[in-house]
Design a protein around this motif. Sequence first.
Motif: not given
Length: 348
Positions: A314, A316-317, A319, A295-300
Motif C-alpha cells: 500500500r 501513497d496515492g 506515488s 490507483y484508489l485516490g488516497a492510496d495506490t
Amino acid sequence: MGSIELKGVEKWFGDAQVIKGIDLEITDGEFVIFVGPSGCGKSTLLRMIGGLEEISRGSLIIDGRDATSEPPSKRGLTMVFQSYALYPHMSVRDNMGFSLKTAGAPKAEIEAKVNEAARVLKLHDYLDRRPKDLSGGQRQRVAIGRSIVRDPTAFLFDEPLSNLDAALRVEMRYEIAKLHQTLDSTMIYVTHDQVEAMTLADRIVVLEAGRIAQVGTPRELYERPANLFVAQFIGSPAMNVVEVTTGEGRYTLPGGRGGAWTGSAASRLGVRPEDVTIAAPGEGQLDATVDVLEYLGADTFVILDTAVGRLTVRADGASDLRPGQEIGLVFDETRLHFFDDAGLALAR
C-alpha cells in the motif's frame, strides 16, 4: 436482556457435519458478526440460533433459559433477511405493523410502535407508500422496522446488504451502526464482506469449515490473528505471506536476506501491505519489480513480482512508480507475523 450462549452446538445433515462444536457467549447489547468464506456455516449457525434449523447436538441458552427445543416464536428473536420479504400490496405502515396485528395487539399500541420505529429509521415520510415506490435502502429499512416493533430480545441479520449497490451499502452500514447505538440491543449479523464486519462489529467470529477460527474485536483480529487463515482472511488487501527459515536469532527469506527473530521455529512470515516501505533496489528484505498499479485516490496498491511470489504494497496515492520499475522492499520489523508449520501464529 439479550444474552445468548452456544454450548457445543453441532449441525448434521445426514452424514455431513456442517457445524462442528461451537462454543460462544454473546453478552447483552453486543454487536457480533459471523464472517467467513462461502460454505463455512455462518448462515446455518444464525438460522440455528433463530430456530429455523434444528440443533443436532449441544444447547442454546437465551437469557439464562434453555431454548434449544423452543420454536422460533418462543425465542423472542427477530430476523432480517437478504431479501426484504415485504408484502407488495401493503403500505409501509401496514408492513411494519403486520406482526403485531396478527398477534392481536391493540391498534393504539401498533400505531405507537410503528411511529417510533419510523422515527428511528427516518421513514415517517414513506409510511403510506408501497414497497414498489421505495429504493432498495428504504425497503431494507422497512424490513428492519418490522423487526423493531416486535421489541425482540436480539436481532439476527442474514447478509441484509447483499442486494444493495455500493453507495447504498455504505449508507446502510451507517444506518445499522446508528440503530445499534440507539437501541442498545443484541445484534448478530452474518456477512461475507469483511468491510462490514470490521466497521460494524464489537466482536467478530471468524468461521472456517464449521469451526470458530478466532473470536475478537476487529483490532485484535487485524493486529493479532491467531492463525494463517484469519491473517489472510481479515484485511484488504490481504496479508502478504512468504516462506522463511529461522535459526540463530534471525529469519531468512529465499535469497538470503532477512532480519532478527528470536521466537519459536517459523515456516512462514506475514506482513501487511501498509507495513512495507518502498526503497531503492538492494535495500531491505527483498527486491521486486512493479507489475500493476491500482490507483484508489488516497492510496495506490502496488502489485509486485518478487523471488518469493506476488506481493502487494500500500503506497501513497501520489506515488510516481511505474510498471517494470525495480525497487527494494523494507519490512517494518515491529509488525511482522510469524506462523509455524500448522499455520498457528507465534508469539512476538
